[in-house]
Design an enzyme around this catalytic site. Structure first.
Site, PDB file in Angstrom:
ATOM      1  N   GLY A   1       3.425   1.399  -2.776  1.00  0.00           N
ATOM      2  CA  GLY A   1       2.536   1.218  -1.884  1.00  0.00           C
ATOM      3  C   GLY A   1       2.159  -0.060  -1.363  1.00  0.00           C
ATOM      4  O   GLY A   1       2.251  -0.491  -0.151  1.00  0.00           O
ATOM      5  N   THR A   2       2.187  -1.147  -2.105  1.00  0.00           N
ATOM      6  CA  THR A   2       1.705  -2.466  -1.771  1.00  0.00           C
ATOM      7  C   THR A   2       2.861  -2.840  -0.946  1.00  0.00           C
ATOM      8  O   THR A   2       2.744  -3.749   0.103  1.00  0.00           O
ATOM      9  CB  THR A   2       1.432  -3.222  -3.059  1.00  0.00           C
ATOM     10  OG1 THR A   2       0.548  -2.782  -3.832  1.00  0.00           O
ATOM     11  CG2 THR A   2       1.536  -4.681  -2.822  1.00  0.00           C
TER      12      THR A   2
ATOM     13  N   ASN B   1      -9.139   5.190  -1.385  1.00  0.00           N
ATOM     14  CA  ASN B   1      -8.891   5.492  -2.678  1.00  0.00           C
ATOM     15  C   ASN B   1     -10.112   5.094  -3.429  1.00  0.00           C
ATOM     16  O   ASN B   1      -9.975   5.383  -4.786  1.00  0.00           O
ATOM     17  CB  ASN B   1      -8.037   4.296  -3.001  1.00  0.00           C
ATOM     18  CG  ASN B   1      -8.283   2.779  -2.599  1.00  0.00           C
ATOM     19  OD1 ASN B   1      -8.214   2.581  -1.476  1.00  0.00           O
ATOM     20  ND2 ASN B   1      -8.534   1.910  -3.502  1.00  0.00           N
TER      21      ASN B   1
ATOM     22  N   GLN C   1      -2.966   7.610  -1.138  1.00  0.00           N
ATOM     23  CA  GLN C   1      -3.784   8.672  -1.838  1.00  0.00           C
ATOM     24  C   GLN C   1      -3.413   9.678  -1.330  1.00  0.00           C
ATOM     25  O   GLN C   1      -4.009  10.927  -2.052  1.00  0.00           O
ATOM     26  CB  GLN C   1      -5.165   8.063  -1.818  1.00  0.00           C
ATOM     27  CG  GLN C   1      -5.507   6.785  -2.446  1.00  0.00           C
ATOM     28  CD  GLN C   1      -5.302   6.911  -4.290  1.00  0.00           C
ATOM     29  OE1 GLN C   1      -5.344   7.966  -4.628  1.00  0.00           O
ATOM     30  NE2 GLN C   1      -5.446   5.856  -4.761  1.00  0.00           N
TER      31      GLN C   1
ATOM     32  N   SER D   1       3.542   5.803  -2.153  1.00  0.00           N
ATOM     33  CA  SER D   1       3.782   5.386  -3.565  1.00  0.00           C
ATOM     34  C   SER D   1       3.978   6.326  -4.344  1.00  0.00           C
ATOM     35  O   SER D   1       3.450   7.901  -4.351  1.00  0.00           O
ATOM     36  CB  SER D   1       2.609   4.695  -4.114  1.00  0.00           C
ATOM     37  OG  SER D   1       2.714   4.081  -5.138  1.00  0.00           O
TER      38      SER D   1
ATOM     39  N   HIS E   1       3.741   6.521  -7.902  1.00  0.00           N
ATOM     40  CA  HIS E   1       3.240   6.859  -8.875  1.00  0.00           C
ATOM     41  C   HIS E   1       1.605   7.482  -8.640  1.00  0.00           C
ATOM     42  O   HIS E   1       0.761   7.699  -9.824  1.00  0.00           O
ATOM     43  CB  HIS E   1       2.831   5.529  -9.926  1.00  0.00           C
ATOM     44  CG  HIS E   1       1.989   4.471  -9.157  1.00  0.00           C
ATOM     45  ND1 HIS E   1       0.618   4.372  -9.857  1.00  0.00           N
ATOM     46  CD2 HIS E   1       2.048   3.675  -8.303  1.00  0.00           C
ATOM     47  CE1 HIS E   1       0.284   3.136  -9.145  1.00  0.00           C
ATOM     48  NE2 HIS E   1       1.020   2.897  -8.309  1.00  0.00           N
TER      49      HIS E   1
ATOM     50  N   THR F   1      19.517  -3.867  -3.924  1.00  0.00           N
ATOM     51  CA  THR F   1      20.314  -2.653  -4.451  1.00  0.00           C
ATOM     52  C   THR F   1      18.988  -1.560  -4.706  1.00  0.00           C
ATOM     53  O   THR F   1      18.065  -1.824  -5.211  1.00  0.00           O
ATOM     54  CB  THR F   1      20.965  -2.926  -5.617  1.00  0.00           C
ATOM     55  OG1 THR F   1      22.006  -4.020  -5.590  1.00  0.00           O
ATOM     56  CG2 THR F   1      21.623  -1.683  -6.278  1.00  0.00           C
TER      57      THR F   1
ATOM     58  N   CYS G   1      -7.236  -2.213  -8.849  1.00  0.00           N
ATOM     59  CA  CYS G   1      -7.183  -3.568  -8.574  1.00  0.00           C
ATOM     60  C   CYS G   1      -8.645  -4.109  -8.485  1.00  0.00           C
ATOM     61  O   CYS G   1      -8.736  -5.270  -9.057  1.00  0.00           O
ATOM     62  CB  CYS G   1      -6.568  -3.780  -6.924  1.00  0.00           C
ATOM     63  SG  CYS G   1      -5.369  -2.530  -6.869  1.00  0.00           S
TER      64      CYS G   1
HETATM   65  N1  PLP Z   1      -2.705   1.735  -0.951  1.00  0.00           N
HETATM   66  C1  PLP Z   1      -3.716   2.497  -1.670  1.00  0.00           C
HETATM   67  C2  PLP Z   1      -4.700   3.385  -0.842  1.00  0.00           C
HETATM   68  C3  PLP Z   1      -3.889   2.685  -3.191  1.00  0.00           C
HETATM   69  O1  PLP Z   1      -4.669   3.306  -3.575  1.00  0.00           O
HETATM   70  C4  PLP Z   1      -2.963   1.673  -3.476  1.00  0.00           C
HETATM   71  C5  PLP Z   1      -2.936   1.775  -5.248  1.00  0.00           C
HETATM   72  O2  PLP Z   1      -4.016   1.653  -5.651  1.00  0.00           O
HETATM   73  C6  PLP Z   1      -1.923   0.981  -3.198  1.00  0.00           C
HETATM   74  C7  PLP Z   1      -1.878   1.058  -1.680  1.00  0.00           C
HETATM   75  C8  PLP Z   1      -0.866   0.445  -3.978  1.00  0.00           C
HETATM   76  O3  PLP Z   1       0.157   1.033  -4.380  1.00  0.00           O
HETATM   77  P1  PLP Z   1       1.278   0.639  -5.570  1.00  0.00           P
HETATM   78  O4  PLP Z   1       0.257   0.571  -6.808  1.00  0.00           O
HETATM   79  O5  PLP Z   1       2.293   1.656  -5.288  1.00  0.00           O
HETATM   80  O6  PLP Z   1       1.569  -0.652  -4.919  1.00  0.00           O
END
Ligand code: PLP
Length: 388
Positions: free
Chosen positions: A71-72, A151, A179, A199, A201, A237, A325
């Site tokens: 996601g990041t 989130n 989310q 994302s 996970h 890759t 985070c």
């Molecule tokens: N965006 C949201 C809304 C999230 O809740 C999170 C993770 O907590 C992320 C982005 C980041 O995702 P990733 O952990 O896959 O980098």
């Protein structure tokens, strides 16, 4: 000791079938999808099948799906990528105050690079008002980024309305749906968005993999330069095992969305009802109905959220105080601050996030131990005046 995991917004366990789908691509079918020999072709087939599967779930074309590390990275690519590709057109970006840090920090970086960012306010439920977006748009606006499900509190934004306003003004619209993907139906044509971050996970897939949907025609600059992977937008890759796992998890979630939604609603509603019945001075954060059903954020007046988390941990229960985070700091969450939650209430926030393996017995266990925990913490809290 009984163990109950109620922190599915931080991460989820991989579900049955995902690891099995991934395993052959670590050793047996290890080829590099860019190689033209048989080993490479086998990996390439798996990669493109995964892309088709993911695209099909969102009503997108396979060529509109770009695999990333999560996601990041998807948020960074969407925001910085469109900003740099369109800077001749304008330097103004619009987002909301309650975005994930992956979006907010990308915007902060862009401000240092000479872009201007407007941070839209939210109301006490965490909702962005589409009229505020309309008013914030300028002639030099190039991108709007507003998340789908928050989130921390679970509020769902009126994405369709926000995207329609952006489209009307010819501005790209990105949504961080990390989310909600796999939990709420999302169709890119119906929503008319230009980019969606996802994302693995957060939806019972592996960590370290995600995707960005980019509508055909959107101008975006890559952040990493190298080979021509992912149609030259994301060099490196491809991690075939992780991508296969991502697609498998999403496919399995897509097949059970209705059932998942029902279970989440029933667990969260039962839990909240039990809490309100047994603990005084409980506050629910976020929009009460327009929300992702598996997230329940509540504050216990007069106690620190962190103390509740540690007390629950001693009883085998995992929850968190906000986003994964930001937990670990005692700063009030930027989301609750933006929602104008008073600091003394915001500090008592605890996020319970349910998942597909949770049972009514889990809810019963946590609901039965919480009143005593909160009562004990309040009895030693100078902030809570007992009413007896
Ligand atoms: N965006 C949201 C809304 C999230 O809740 C999170 C993770 O907590 C992320 C982005 C980041 O995702 P990733 O952990 O896959 O980098």
């Amino acid at each position: 000791m009984k163990k109950v995991y109620l922190d599915h917004s931080a991460t989820t366990p991989m579900r049955g079938g995902v690891l099995e789908a991934m395993l052959p691509y670590f050793a047996e079918r290890f080829g590099n999808p860019s190689s033209i020999h048989g080993f490479g072709r086998e990996a390439k087939v798996a990669l493109e099948e995964a892309r088709e599967k993911v695209a099909g779930i969102f009503g997108a074309a396979p060529s509109e799906i770009y695999f990333t590390s999560g996601g990041t990275e998807s948020d960074n690519l969407a925001i910085k990528g469109t900003a740099f590709a369109n800077r001749k057109k304008g330097k103004h970006i619009i987002t909301s105050r309650i975005e994930h840090h992956a979006v907010l920090e990308s915007c902060k970086f862009l401000e240092e690079e000479g872009f201007e960012v407007t941070y839209l306010p939210v109301d006490s439920r965490g909702l962005v008002d589409p009229e505020d977006l309309r008013k914030a748009i300028r002639d030099d606006s190039i991108l709007v980024s507003v998340m789908h499900a928050n989130n921390e509190v679970g509020t769902l934004q009126p994405i369709k309305d926000l995207a329609a306003i952006s489209r009307e003004k010819g501005i790209y619209f990105h949504t961080d749906a990390v989310q909600s993907v796999g939990k709420i139906p999302l169709d890119v044509r119906e929503l008319a968005v230009d980019m969606i971050s996802m994302s693995g996970h957060k939806m019972y897939g592996p960590k370290g993999v995600g995707a960005l949907y980019v509508r055909k025609g959107v101008r975006i600059t890559p952040w990493a330069h190298g080979g021509h992977h992912e149609r030259s937008r994301r060099a490196g890759t491809e991690s075939v095992p992780l991508i296969v796992g991502f697609a498998k998890a999403l496919d399995l979630m897509a097949g059970e969305m209705g059932q998942h939604d029902k279970l989440m609603r029933s667990l969260a509603e039962t839990f909240y009802r039990r809490l309100v019945e047994s603990v005084p001075d409980v506050f629910l954060h976020g929009e009460p109905t327009e929300r992702i059903p598996n997230i329940l954020s509540v504050s216990f007046k007069g106690v620190e959220g962190e103390s509740v988390i540690l007390s629950l941990d001693l009883k085998g229960v995992a929850v968190s105080s906000g986003s994964a985070c930001t937990s670990g700091t005692l700063e009030p969450s930027h989301v609750l601050s933006a929602m104008q939650v008073p600091p003394e209430i915001a500090q008592g926030a605890v996020r319970f996030s349910f998942g597909r393996d949770n049972t009514p017995e889990d809810v019963d266990y946590v609901a039965s131990i919480l009143p005593e925990i909160v009562q004990r913490l309040r009895s030693i809290s100078p902030l809570y005046a007992q009413k007896s």
